[in-house]
Design an enzyme around this catalytic site. Structure first.
Site, mmCIF file in Angstrom:
data_model
loop_
_atom_site.group_PDB
_atom_site.id
_atom_site.type_symbol
_atom_site.label_atom_id
_atom_site.label_comp_id
_atom_site.label_asym_id
_atom_site.label_seq_id
_atom_site.Cartn_x
_atom_site.Cartn_y
_atom_site.Cartn_z
ATOM 1 N N ASP A 54 0.823 -1.225 0.000
ATOM 2 C CA ASP A 54 0.000 0.000 0.000
ATOM 3 C C ASP A 54 0.852 1.269 0.000
ATOM 4 O O ASP A 54 0.308 2.379 0.038
ATOM 5 C CB ASP A 54 -0.977 -0.002 1.189
ATOM 6 C CG ASP A 54 -0.301 0.179 2.525
ATOM 7 O OD1 ASP A 54 0.952 0.204 2.580
ATOM 8 O OD2 ASP A 54 -1.018 0.301 3.547
ATOM 9 N N SER B 143 2.495 2.604 2.225
ATOM 10 C CA SER B 143 2.434 3.410 3.451
ATOM 11 C C SER B 143 3.844 3.647 3.986
ATOM 12 O O SER B 143 4.131 4.709 4.537
ATOM 13 C CB SER B 143 1.562 2.728 4.510
ATOM 14 O OG SER B 143 2.025 1.412 4.768
ATOM 15 N N ILE C 74 5.148 -2.381 11.332
ATOM 16 C CA ILE C 74 6.339 -2.967 11.976
ATOM 17 C C ILE C 74 6.758 -2.285 13.278
ATOM 18 O O ILE C 74 7.779 -2.639 13.853
ATOM 19 C CB ILE C 74 7.542 -2.990 11.012
ATOM 20 C CG1 ILE C 74 8.005 -1.576 10.655
ATOM 21 C CG2 ILE C 74 7.236 -3.796 9.759
ATOM 22 C CD1 ILE C 74 9.427 -1.551 10.065
ATOM 23 N N TYR D 214 2.274 -6.319 18.872
ATOM 24 C CA TYR D 214 2.981 -6.683 17.630
ATOM 25 C C TYR D 214 3.452 -8.133 17.710
ATOM 26 O O TYR D 214 3.239 -8.924 16.777
ATOM 27 C CB TYR D 214 4.168 -5.731 17.423
ATOM 28 C CG TYR D 214 5.089 -6.119 16.290
ATOM 29 C CD1 TYR D 214 4.821 -5.747 14.984
ATOM 30 C CD2 TYR D 214 6.258 -6.862 16.542
ATOM 31 C CE1 TYR D 214 5.683 -6.103 13.941
ATOM 32 C CE2 TYR D 214 7.119 -7.216 15.502
ATOM 33 C CZ TYR D 214 6.823 -6.842 14.211
ATOM 34 O OH TYR D 214 7.678 -7.202 13.196
ATOM 35 N N VAL E 273 17.803 0.078 14.675
ATOM 36 C CA VAL E 273 18.775 0.966 15.325
ATOM 37 C C VAL E 273 19.978 1.237 14.413
ATOM 38 O O VAL E 273 20.529 2.342 14.423
ATOM 39 C CB VAL E 273 19.201 0.384 16.700
ATOM 40 C CG1 VAL E 273 20.099 -0.837 16.549
ATOM 41 C CG2 VAL E 273 19.885 1.421 17.551
ATOM 42 N N GLY F 5 9.618 -1.562 28.284
ATOM 43 C CA GLY F 5 9.260 -2.807 27.609
ATOM 44 C C GLY F 5 10.346 -3.363 26.712
ATOM 45 O O GLY F 5 10.177 -4.439 26.142
HETATM 46 N N1 NAD Z 1 13.248 -5.450 9.843
HETATM 47 C C1 NAD Z 1 13.299 -6.314 10.858
HETATM 48 O O1 NAD Z 1 14.234 -6.298 11.660
HETATM 49 C C2 NAD Z 1 12.218 -7.356 11.017
HETATM 50 C C3 NAD Z 1 12.323 -8.259 12.081
HETATM 51 C C4 NAD Z 1 11.337 -9.228 12.249
HETATM 52 C C5 NAD Z 1 10.280 -9.285 11.372
HETATM 53 N N2 NAD Z 1 10.186 -8.380 10.345
HETATM 54 C C6 NAD Z 1 9.041 -8.479 9.447
HETATM 55 O O2 NAD Z 1 9.503 -8.471 8.116
HETATM 56 C C7 NAD Z 1 8.503 -7.856 7.279
HETATM 57 C C8 NAD Z 1 9.132 -6.751 6.440
HETATM 58 O O3 NAD Z 1 9.637 -5.743 7.312
HETATM 59 P P1 NAD Z 1 10.574 -4.547 6.834
HETATM 60 O O4 NAD Z 1 11.609 -4.349 7.875
HETATM 61 O O5 NAD Z 1 10.976 -4.749 5.433
HETATM 62 O O6 NAD Z 1 9.586 -3.303 6.983
HETATM 63 P P2 NAD Z 1 9.021 -2.258 5.883
HETATM 64 O O7 NAD Z 1 8.149 -1.305 6.635
HETATM 65 O O8 NAD Z 1 10.150 -1.702 5.090
HETATM 66 O O9 NAD Z 1 8.151 -3.198 4.950
HETATM 67 C C9 NAD Z 1 6.794 -3.448 5.192
HETATM 68 C C10 NAD Z 1 6.045 -3.082 3.929
HETATM 69 O O10 NAD Z 1 4.654 -3.374 4.139
HETATM 70 C C11 NAD Z 1 3.899 -2.323 3.567
HETATM 71 N N3 NAD Z 1 2.604 -2.284 4.243
HETATM 72 C C12 NAD Z 1 2.332 -1.871 5.502
HETATM 73 N N4 NAD Z 1 1.018 -1.981 5.740
HETATM 74 C C13 NAD Z 1 0.451 -2.472 4.627
HETATM 75 C C14 NAD Z 1 -0.886 -2.789 4.261
HETATM 76 N N5 NAD Z 1 -1.903 -2.632 5.116
HETATM 77 N N6 NAD Z 1 -1.112 -3.276 3.017
HETATM 78 C C15 NAD Z 1 -0.092 -3.420 2.119
HETATM 79 N N7 NAD Z 1 1.187 -3.132 2.413
HETATM 80 C C16 NAD Z 1 1.450 -2.657 3.656
HETATM 81 C C17 NAD Z 1 4.716 -1.071 3.756
HETATM 82 O O11 NAD Z 1 4.403 -0.050 2.827
HETATM 83 C C18 NAD Z 1 6.145 -1.602 3.568
HETATM 84 O O12 NAD Z 1 6.572 -1.482 2.227
HETATM 85 C C19 NAD Z 1 7.402 -7.389 8.223
HETATM 86 O O13 NAD Z 1 6.388 -8.383 8.259
HETATM 87 C C20 NAD Z 1 8.092 -7.308 9.567
HETATM 88 O O14 NAD Z 1 7.183 -7.456 10.633
HETATM 89 C C21 NAD Z 1 11.129 -7.412 10.153
#
Ligand code: NAD
Length: 307
Positions: free
Chosen positions: A30, A32, A74, A139, A182, A264
């Site tokens: 999306d 966002s 996230i 989360y 971080v 937390g």
């Molecule tokens: N980065 C980390 O350290 C980490 C650790 C554990 C888990 N994760 C998981 O990995 C996945 C990717 O994370 P990331 O770090 O790339 O974050 P990110 O925010 O860069 O990627 C998430 C993407 O989801 C999209 N999004 C959010 N809400 C949405 C919706 N309602 N519909 C469609 N798209 C939507 C955002 O636009 C974004 O592009 C997530 O599921 C996150 O929970 C990440």
């Protein structure tokens, strides 16, 4: 392949890799948080909400063999402030994507869970998958629910599903503007010659895994038996050590400032990844020092945009 969240940090890196392997790739995001420019031109992007009705139409039309579901809200802090909004995206969005995939006859789903939040404060570190789960945040609770749906769809809806409990992922394209990440936050401050702020004493440890290694684990997950797998390095690194390593690489000789501890925040976290290694041979290939250098170099070449 269909990648939800494919315009984001991990998702867009995965899309590049899948295209490189010769797959046809569709992205649902999306936008966002994700950015259109990060989606490689070879992939088709649908700007849509994973919790919305369009998902079923997109999956039915594209008929991907596999869905990798990464779209999520996230921010742990946001989930605490508004658990319902978090659950709408992270729980209902997941059920929506899995349902659409099962109905369209998708052969496999890969889900992004979170090794840093589903265990809570663990009694065994590095933490194996069979350690009790006790998430401290909405989360983390939503990620545990996502895994539960993965198992349910595997067992009752004919959709084999792999859940990957990711450690703290870092690398190029990670947003420095959120609460998470971080390394991206510190790297961006150092790039602007500002002093990073460490929450609390900086002794908190995390398991930092480079994004290319996570993408390799996702590629491995395309053929793994359905299960839950940790994806990390097993190595604990403190926030202070991260700051020192980045400051050294950036050529800045100033101590971090300390702010109040974040309520937390876990004290320690690292993942035991032997299950994934035994099942696929996967192991992390990029040492922290190299991953940090690559991250800084990418940031210098293409400074992050946004607020
Ligand atoms: N980065 C980390 O350290 C980490 C650790 C554990 C888990 N994760 C998981 O990995 C996945 C990717 O994370 P990331 O770090 O790339 O974050 P990110 O925010 O860069 O990627 C998430 C993407 O989801 C999209 N999004 C959010 N809400 C949405 C919706 N309602 N519909 C469609 N798209 C939507 C955002 O636009 C974004 O592009 C997530 O599921 C996150 O929970 C990440």
């Amino acid at each position: 392949m269909l990648v939800t969240g494919g315009a984001g940090f991990i998702g867009s890196t995965l899309v590049d890799r899948l295209l490189g392997l010769g797959h046809t790739v569709t992205v649902v995001d999306d936008l966002s948080q994700g950015r259109r420019e990060q989606v490689a031109p070879g992939a088709r992007l649908y700007p849509a909400d994973v919790a919305g009705e369009w998902v079923a139409h997109i999956v039915a039309r594209e008929r991907p063999e596999t869905v990798v579901h990464l779209a999520a809200q996230i921010e742990v802090g946001r989930s605490v402030a508004d658990p319902l909004a978090d659950a709408r995206i992270n729980v209902l969005g997941t059920v929506n994507v899995l349902t659409a995939a099962a109905e369209a006859g998708v052969r496999r789903a890969v889900l992004a869970s979170s090794g840093g939040t589903v265990y809570g404060e663990a009694s065994v570190i590095p933490t194996p998958e069979d350690h009790p789960t006790r998430p401290a945040s909405p989360y983390g609770a939503a990620k545990l629910a996502l895994e539960g749906y993965g198992t349910a769809f595997t067992q009752s809806l004919g959709l084999p599903t792999v859940s990957l409990r990711l450690a703290n992922v870092y690398g190029p394209r990670q947003s420095p503007h959120g609460e998470a990440g971080v390394i991206a936050i510190f790297a961006e401050r150092l790039r602007r010659r500002e002093v990073p702020v460490v929450n609390g004493d900086g002794g908190n440890t995390r398991d930092y895994v480079y994004v290319d290694d996570v993408v390799a684990a996702m590629v491995a997950a395309l053929t793994l038996p359905p299960d839950v797998y940790n994806v990390g390095t097993g190595v604990e690194t403190s926030v202070i050590e991260i700051h020192q390593a980045l400051a050294r690489l950036a050529g800045i000789d100033a101590p971090a400032r300390h702010g109040p501890p974040r309520p937390g925040d876990l004290r320690r976290s690292a993942l035991d990844c032997r299950r994934l290694r035994a099942a696929s041979g996967w192991k992390p290939a990029v040492p922290l020092a190299e991953g940090l250098a690559r991250t800084l170099a990418a940031m210098a070449a293409a400074p992050p945009t946004g607020s």
